[in-house]
Design a protein around this motif. Sequence first.
Motif, PDB file in Angstrom:
ATOM      1  N   UNK A 130     -25.828 -38.171  22.726  1.00  0.00           N
ATOM      2  CA  UNK A 130     -26.853 -37.841  21.733  1.00  0.00           C
ATOM      3  C   UNK A 130     -26.471 -38.440  20.389  1.00  0.00           C
ATOM      4  N   UNK A 131     -25.167 -38.458  20.123  1.00  0.00           N
ATOM      5  CA  UNK A 131     -24.636 -39.139  18.943  1.00  0.00           C
ATOM      6  C   UNK A 131     -23.334 -39.808  19.354  1.00  0.00           C
ATOM      7  N   UNK A 132     -22.820 -40.663  18.476  1.00  0.00           N
ATOM      8  CA  UNK A 132     -21.620 -41.440  18.793  1.00  0.00           C
ATOM      9  C   UNK A 132     -20.550 -41.203  17.731  1.00  0.00           C
ATOM     10  N   UNK A 133     -19.295 -41.137  18.145  1.00  0.00           N
ATOM     11  CA  UNK A 133     -18.211 -41.050  17.154  1.00  0.00           C
ATOM     12  C   UNK A 133     -18.024 -42.401  16.465  1.00  0.00           C
ATOM     13  N   UNK A 134     -17.498 -42.350  15.242  1.00  0.00           N
ATOM     14  CA  UNK A 134     -17.199 -43.622  14.573  1.00  0.00           C
ATOM     15  C   UNK A 134     -15.965 -44.238  15.237  1.00  0.00           C
ATOM     16  N   UNK A 135     -15.678 -45.460  14.904  1.00  0.00           N
ATOM     17  CA  UNK A 135     -14.611 -46.206  15.576  1.00  0.00           C
ATOM     18  C   UNK A 135     -13.239 -45.569  15.351  1.00  0.00           C
ATOM     19  N   UNK A 136     -12.992 -45.022  14.164  1.00  0.00           N
ATOM     20  CA  UNK A 136     -11.711 -44.365  13.894  1.00  0.00           C
ATOM     21  C   UNK A 136     -11.548 -43.120  14.768  1.00  0.00           C
ATOM     22  N   UNK A 137     -12.631 -42.374  14.925  1.00  0.00           N
ATOM     23  CA  UNK A 137     -12.590 -41.184  15.775  1.00  0.00           C
ATOM     24  C   UNK A 137     -12.446 -41.583  17.235  1.00  0.00           C
ATOM     25  N   UNK A 138     -13.091 -42.659  17.629  1.00  0.00           N
ATOM     26  CA  UNK A 138     -12.968 -43.139  19.003  1.00  0.00           C
ATOM     27  C   UNK A 138     -11.505 -43.474  19.318  1.00  0.00           C
ATOM     28  N   UNK A 139     -10.801 -44.043  18.350  1.00  0.00           N
ATOM     29  CA  UNK A 139      -9.382 -44.346  18.529  1.00  0.00           C
ATOM     30  C   UNK A 139      -8.579 -43.060  18.716  1.00  0.00           C
ATOM     31  N   UNK A 140      -8.890 -42.032  17.921  1.00  0.00           N
ATOM     32  CA  UNK A 140      -8.203 -40.747  18.044  1.00  0.00           C
ATOM     33  C   UNK A 140      -8.470 -40.109  19.415  1.00  0.00           C
TER      34      UNK A 140
END
Length: 73
Positions: A39-49
């Motif tokens: 429904x929504x996407x994490x930002x790239x920094x959060x995706x790394x975490x």
Amino acid sequence: MEELNRIKIVLVERKKTNKWLASKLGKDPATVSKWCTNTSQPDIATLKKIALALGVNIRDLLIPTPEKRIEEE
């Protein structure tokens, strides 16, 4: 909505829950749920975490793009 991430699949593979991931990241469980349903996407920094928390390559969290170019559609 188009599916862009595989977070839910990787959580299942790692036998982890949305709630577990939310606590690891200090995020609201509702936010993680939205990521898992695309429904929504994490930002790239959060995706790394997320990748680090799950012990996977960041690429494993994304659905691969098609091999054709936009001009070819």
